[in-house]
Write a protein that holds these residues in place. Structure first.
Motif, PDB file in Angstrom:
ATOM      1  N   SER A  81      -3.807   0.253  -3.187  1.00 41.80           N
ATOM      2  CA  SER A  81      -4.172   0.428  -1.780  1.00 41.80           C
ATOM      3  C   SER A  81      -3.637   1.750  -1.253  1.00 41.80           C
ATOM      4  N   LEU A  82      -4.515   2.490  -0.577  1.00 44.23           N
ATOM      5  CA  LEU A  82      -4.130   3.780  -0.002  1.00 44.23           C
ATOM      6  C   LEU A  82      -4.533   3.793   1.466  1.00 44.23           C
ATOM      7  N   TRP A  83      -3.555   3.935   2.337  1.00 50.44           N
ATOM      8  CA  TRP A  83      -3.791   3.941   3.781  1.00 50.44           C
ATOM      9  C   TRP A  83      -3.609   5.353   4.318  1.00 50.44           C
ATOM     10  N   LEU A  84      -4.683   5.890   4.870  1.00 52.26           N
ATOM     11  CA  LEU A  84      -4.676   7.217   5.487  1.00 52.26           C
ATOM     12  C   LEU A  84      -5.162   7.125   6.929  1.00 52.26           C
ATOM     13  N   ASN A  85      -5.001   5.967   7.545  1.00 49.25           N
ATOM     14  CA  ASN A  85      -5.488   5.752   8.901  1.00 49.25           C
ATOM     15  C   ASN A  85      -4.649   6.491   9.937  1.00 49.25           C
ATOM     16  N   ASN A  86      -5.257   6.737  11.087  1.00 49.31           N
ATOM     17  CA  ASN A  86      -4.600   7.381  12.213  1.00 49.31           C
ATOM     18  C   ASN A  86      -4.047   8.753  11.869  1.00 49.31           C
ATOM     19  N   ASN A  87      -4.888   9.556  11.255  1.00 52.84           N
ATOM     20  CA  ASN A  87      -4.574  10.947  10.973  1.00 52.84           C
ATOM     21  C   ASN A  87      -5.660  11.800  11.612  1.00 52.84           C
ATOM     22  N   ILE A 130      -9.070   1.322   0.623  1.00 47.42           N
ATOM     23  CA  ILE A 130      -8.836   2.613   1.267  1.00 47.42           C
ATOM     24  C   ILE A 130      -9.010   2.426   2.772  1.00 47.42           C
ATOM     25  N   ASP A 131      -8.002   2.804   3.512  1.00 48.68           N
ATOM     26  CA  ASP A 131      -8.078   2.747   4.975  1.00 48.68           C
ATOM     27  C   ASP A 131      -8.142   4.175   5.503  1.00 48.68           C
ATOM     28  N   LEU A 132      -9.308   4.554   6.001  1.00 48.77           N
ATOM     29  CA  LEU A 132      -9.524   5.876   6.595  1.00 48.77           C
ATOM     30  C   LEU A 132      -9.850   5.748   8.085  1.00 48.77           C
ATOM     31  N   SER A 133      -9.485   4.630   8.683  1.00 47.29           N
ATOM     32  CA  SER A 133      -9.806   4.392  10.087  1.00 47.29           C
ATOM     33  C   SER A 133      -9.072   5.371  11.002  1.00 47.29           C
ATOM     34  N   PHE A 134      -9.675   5.620  12.142  1.00 47.62           N
ATOM     35  CA  PHE A 134      -9.101   6.476  13.180  1.00 47.62           C
ATOM     36  C   PHE A 134      -8.748   7.870  12.663  1.00 47.62           C
ATOM     37  N   ASN A 135      -9.752   8.519  12.084  1.00 44.49           N
ATOM     38  CA  ASN A 135      -9.685   9.922  11.712  1.00 44.49           C
ATOM     39  C   ASN A 135     -10.840  10.627  12.415  1.00 44.49           C
ATOM     40  N   PRO A 171       0.819  -1.221   0.000  1.00 40.59           N
ATOM     41  CA  PRO A 171       0.000   0.000   0.000  1.00 40.59           C
ATOM     42  C   PRO A 171       0.847   1.262   0.000  1.00 40.59           C
ATOM     43  N   LEU A 172       0.233   2.334  -0.459  1.00 38.79           N
ATOM     44  CA  LEU A 172       0.802   3.662  -0.301  1.00 38.79           C
ATOM     45  C   LEU A 172       0.342   4.100   1.091  1.00 38.79           C
ATOM     46  N   ASP A 173       1.253   4.120   2.046  1.00 41.71           N
ATOM     47  CA  ASP A 173       0.912   4.218   3.457  1.00 41.71           C
ATOM     48  C   ASP A 173       1.213   5.600   4.035  1.00 41.71           C
ATOM     49  N   TYR A 174       0.136   6.363   4.279  1.00 41.97           N
ATOM     50  CA  TYR A 174       0.243   7.684   4.899  1.00 41.97           C
ATOM     51  C   TYR A 174      -0.303   7.663   6.325  1.00 41.97           C
ATOM     52  N   SER A 175      -0.272   6.501   6.972  1.00 41.52           N
ATOM     53  CA  SER A 175      -0.791   6.416   8.335  1.00 41.52           C
ATOM     54  C   SER A 175       0.139   7.140   9.310  1.00 41.52           C
ATOM     55  N   PHE A 176      -0.454   7.655  10.379  1.00 40.82           N
ATOM     56  CA  PHE A 176       0.293   8.333  11.448  1.00 40.82           C
ATOM     57  C   PHE A 176       1.133   9.506  10.930  1.00 40.82           C
ATOM     58  N   GLU A 201       3.260  15.289   2.026  1.00 39.66           N
ATOM     59  CA  GLU A 201       3.790  14.292   2.959  1.00 39.66           C
ATOM     60  C   GLU A 201       4.456  13.141   2.210  1.00 39.66           C
ATOM     61  N   GLU A 202       5.419  12.519   2.848  1.00 42.91           N
ATOM     62  CA  GLU A 202       6.053  11.324   2.301  1.00 42.91           C
ATOM     63  C   GLU A 202       5.355  10.101   2.893  1.00 42.91           C
ATOM     64  N   PRO A 203       5.054   9.097   2.069  1.00 43.25           N
ATOM     65  CA  PRO A 203       4.450   7.886   2.623  1.00 43.25           C
ATOM     66  C   PRO A 203       5.459   7.109   3.463  1.00 43.25           C
ATOM     67  N   ARG A 204       4.922   6.295   4.354  1.00 41.02           N
ATOM     68  CA  ARG A 204       5.775   5.435   5.184  1.00 41.02           C
ATOM     69  C   ARG A 204       6.400   4.370   4.289  1.00 41.02           C
ATOM     70  N   THR A 205       7.560   3.923   4.652  1.00 40.34           N
ATOM     71  CA  THR A 205       8.212   2.868   3.886  1.00 40.34           C
ATOM     72  C   THR A 205       7.977   1.533   4.577  1.00 40.34           C
TER      73      THR A 205
END
Length: 182
Positions: A59-65, A90-95, A15-20, A38-42
């Protein structure tokens, strides 16, 4: 490469992970935190990129933002992904989302949508997602709608009952065996 082959091969992409990342908005030209700046997490495996520099993932993760809405989400996704029309998870959990933005219904290949741990208050918001023909996994627990009459989580027993019903009522496809000529 045709679209069908792309979809088959890119399912395996991480995934392209932008969580936290403390992302506040998905707006394209906004302050203080813009998704595109922002830079995605590796992860363990790097995300492949097209010649355009855009990600090849589905997959795009934007959780915990701290997202409160999805303004300009389509535009942001088209800037990040080479094939935004193939976005499947799409993960938009914990926003801090209070509603289900209709923009999510524009991703027709979406099969996994995580919305748990937000601030969604009206059960009727879920009806918008009926437009997604491939949606197979949806999480909503941890939202105020849990308190609304008519909300029901799916238990392990419910899954077992559904699986038994499926086996009893859906005939398996016949497998044809090809015989080679001697």
């Amino acid at each position: 490469m045709n679209k069908r082959n792309y979809m088959n091969t890119s399912v395996q992409e991480p995934p392209l992970d932008y969580s936290f990342r403390s992302i506040h908005v998905t707006q394209v030209h906004s302050v203080p935190t813009d998704l595109l700046s922002e830079e995605p997490r590796t992860g363990l495996r790097p995300v492949r990129h097209a010649k355009s520099g855009k990600s090849m993932t589905q997959s795009l993760w934007l959780n915990n933002n701290v997202l409160t809405d999805l303004r300009d989400f389509n535009h942001a996704v088209s800037q990040l992904l080479e094939h935004p029309e193939n976005l499947a998870w799409i993960d938009l959990s914990f926003n801090d989302l209070t509603s289900i933005d209709p923009v999510l219904t524009t991703f027709f290949n979406l099969s996994v949508l995580y919305l748990h741990g937000n601030s969604i208050q009206r059960l009727g918001e879920v009806n918008k997602l009926a437009a997604l023909p491939r949606l197979r996994s949806l999480t909503l627990h941890g939202n105020p709608i849990e308190e609304e009459k008519g909300y029901s989580g799916v238990t392990k027993a419910d899954r077992t009952t559904a699986e038994v019903w499926k086996r009893m009522n859906i005939k398996p496809k016949k497998v044809r065996i090809k015989h080679s000529a001697p």
